[in-house]
Design an enzyme around this catalytic site. Structure first.
Site, short mmCIF file in Angstrom:
data_model
loop_
_atom_site.label_atom_id
_atom_site.label_comp_id
_atom_site.label_asym_id
_atom_site.label_seq_id
_atom_site.Cartn_x
_atom_site.Cartn_y
_atom_site.Cartn_z
N HIS A 1 9.63 0.65 7.61
CA HIS A 1 9.63 -1.08 8.23
C HIS A 1 8.80 -2.03 7.28
O HIS A 1 9.93 -3.12 7.15
CB HIS A 1 7.73 -0.41 8.43
CG HIS A 1 7.78 0.04 9.62
ND1 HIS A 1 7.80 -0.05 11.20
CD2 HIS A 1 7.59 1.31 9.94
CE1 HIS A 1 7.43 1.06 12.00
NE2 HIS A 1 7.09 2.00 11.51
N ASP A 2 8.70 -1.51 6.03
CA ASP A 2 8.43 -2.31 5.59
C ASP A 2 8.99 -3.53 4.20
O ASP A 2 10.02 -4.29 4.22
CB ASP A 2 7.55 -2.21 3.32
CG ASP A 2 6.23 -1.77 4.49
OD1 ASP A 2 5.93 -2.52 5.77
OD2 ASP A 2 5.16 -0.62 3.65
N ASP B 1 7.79 3.59 3.00
CA ASP B 1 8.49 2.45 3.10
C ASP B 1 7.85 1.68 1.87
O ASP B 1 8.79 0.90 1.92
CB ASP B 1 8.13 2.07 4.54
CG ASP B 1 6.89 1.49 5.06
OD1 ASP B 1 5.75 2.56 4.63
OD2 ASP B 1 6.39 1.09 6.63
N ASP B 2 6.85 1.27 2.03
CA ASP B 2 6.27 0.15 0.80
C ASP B 2 7.29 0.36 -0.56
O ASP B 2 7.11 -0.12 -1.14
CB ASP B 2 5.40 0.87 0.26
CG ASP B 2 4.33 -0.25 1.36
OD1 ASP B 2 3.33 -1.36 1.72
OD2 ASP B 2 4.33 1.14 2.26
N THR C 1 3.26 -6.27 2.53
CA THR C 1 3.05 -5.38 3.57
C THR C 1 2.27 -4.00 3.81
O THR C 1 2.95 -3.15 4.65
CB THR C 1 4.99 -3.93 2.86
OG1 THR C 1 3.99 -4.10 1.66
CG2 THR C 1 5.41 -5.43 3.09
N ASP D 1 0.87 -0.89 0.17
CA ASP D 1 0.05 -0.31 0.06
C ASP D 1 0.70 1.40 0.31
O ASP D 1 1.03 2.16 1.26
CB ASP D 1 -0.51 0.24 1.01
CG ASP D 1 -0.13 -0.29 2.81
OD1 ASP D 1 0.84 -0.40 2.76
OD2 ASP D 1 -0.62 0.10 3.45
N ASN E 1 -0.64 -4.51 14.06
CA ASN E 1 -1.16 -3.91 13.43
C ASN E 1 -2.29 -5.38 12.21
O ASN E 1 -1.65 -6.16 13.46
CB ASN E 1 -0.26 -3.29 11.37
CG ASN E 1 0.68 -2.07 11.72
OD1 ASN E 1 0.26 -1.54 12.55
ND2 ASN E 1 1.76 -2.52 10.64
#
Length: 293
Positions: free
Chosen positions: A221-222, A18-19, A128, A14, A162
């Site tokens: 994060h991702d 970070d994606d 992710t 999404d 999450n």
């Protein structure tokens, strides 16, 4: 040097700052072959996540990677985006050229089923973002859970997190790991040698990021989910039983992790540690290769 066959990956995401960074990693790491991207509403709306996936791929010179748009809202609750973290566009302060390409005509759920069923045991599915596309694909085609080579998610935490969903063994790169792999000022200095990739995506993205910042750095994060596939030895993972709270008013989507569960009940490998210096050497190396193409 022995040639290693790259691991084929489909990324359900999404984008999201970070994606976008994770897409750049997947495009640059020689041990990964990005076979497709499916998008879901999450950090921003579905039209924006799909637009961003196309824009990032074309910016990196990988416009041939197919992008399939998916679910515009969660299954069990109203949609709420995270534009307050990722900015209105989803990419922070980054401003990429408008993509020329379009998503494929196939819905993301059908794309996942078709790609995985066509090559059982060959594709690693990485998620992710919200797991709506994955949940719908499993519901429609239950054999999918035995036909993926592996299922890796960025999401959840041993203490907070999450949405997490699984009908198989999941490898979870959650907040316990991602809050260790921070983009510090020193890391950003190392990015500056990456040319337009740094100047137009990485650094503006980080500059526009409005999420949690700890110890003087920002989590990416991702990227951790892809890095765990490319270099699993950098991560410390522990088997556990993981369940997801779906009913609570305040806790819906949070993970409940039991490391003391019997081995027969384990359904996940939970990332708990990462070797930070090695992680950033790996990530910056992949971004360097992506930038040089």
């Amino acid at each position: 040097m022995t040639n290693v066959t790259p691991r084929k990956v489909v990324l359900d995401c999404d984008p999201g700052i970070d994606d976008a960074f994770a897409i750049a990693f997947a495009c640059g790491h020689p041990g990964l072959e990005l076979c497709g991207i499916t998008t879901v509403a999450g950090n921003v709306s579905l039209d924006r996540t799909t637009h961003n996936a196309l824009a990032v791929l074309e910016f990196l010179g990988h416009g041939g990677v197919p992008v399939a748009a998916g679910s515009p809202a969660p299954l069990l609750r109203p949609f709420e985006d995270a534009h307050h973290v990722h900015g209105t566009s989803g990419l922070g302060a980054a401003r990429l050229p408008e993509p020329r390409g379009r998503p494929v005509d196939t819905h993301a759920v059908d794309f996942l089923i078709e790609q995985i069923a066509r090559a059982p045991g060959e594709l690693t599915l990485v998620a992710t973002g919200p797991l709506t596309n994955v949940a719908l694909a499993v519901r429609r085609y239950p054999p999918l859970v035995t036909q993926v080579a592996d299922f890796v998610i960025m999401g959840g935490s041993a203490g907070r997190g999450n949405v997490f969903g699984a009908g198989w063994r999941v490898t979870m790169a959650g907040l316990d790991v991602t809050h260790q792999a921070l983009a510090t000022a020193e890391t950003k200095d190392r990015m500056r040698g990456l040319g337009p990739l740094a100047d137009e995506l990485l650094l503006p993205g980080l500059h526009g990021y409005r999420g949690t910042t700890t110890r003087g750095g920002q989590p990416v994060h991702d990227v951790c989910a892809l890095a765990l596939i490319a270099a699993p030895a950098l991560f410390g993972c522990e088997p556990a039983r993981v369940e997801v709270e779906t009913q609570g008013r305040w806790t819906a989507g949070m993970t409940v992790t039991d490391f003391a569960a019997p081995a027969s009940a384990h359904n996940a490998l939970v990332g708990m540690s990462v070797e930070v210096t090695g992680f950033w050497d790996l990530v910056l190396g992949a971004w360097q290769r992506a930038a040089s193409r």
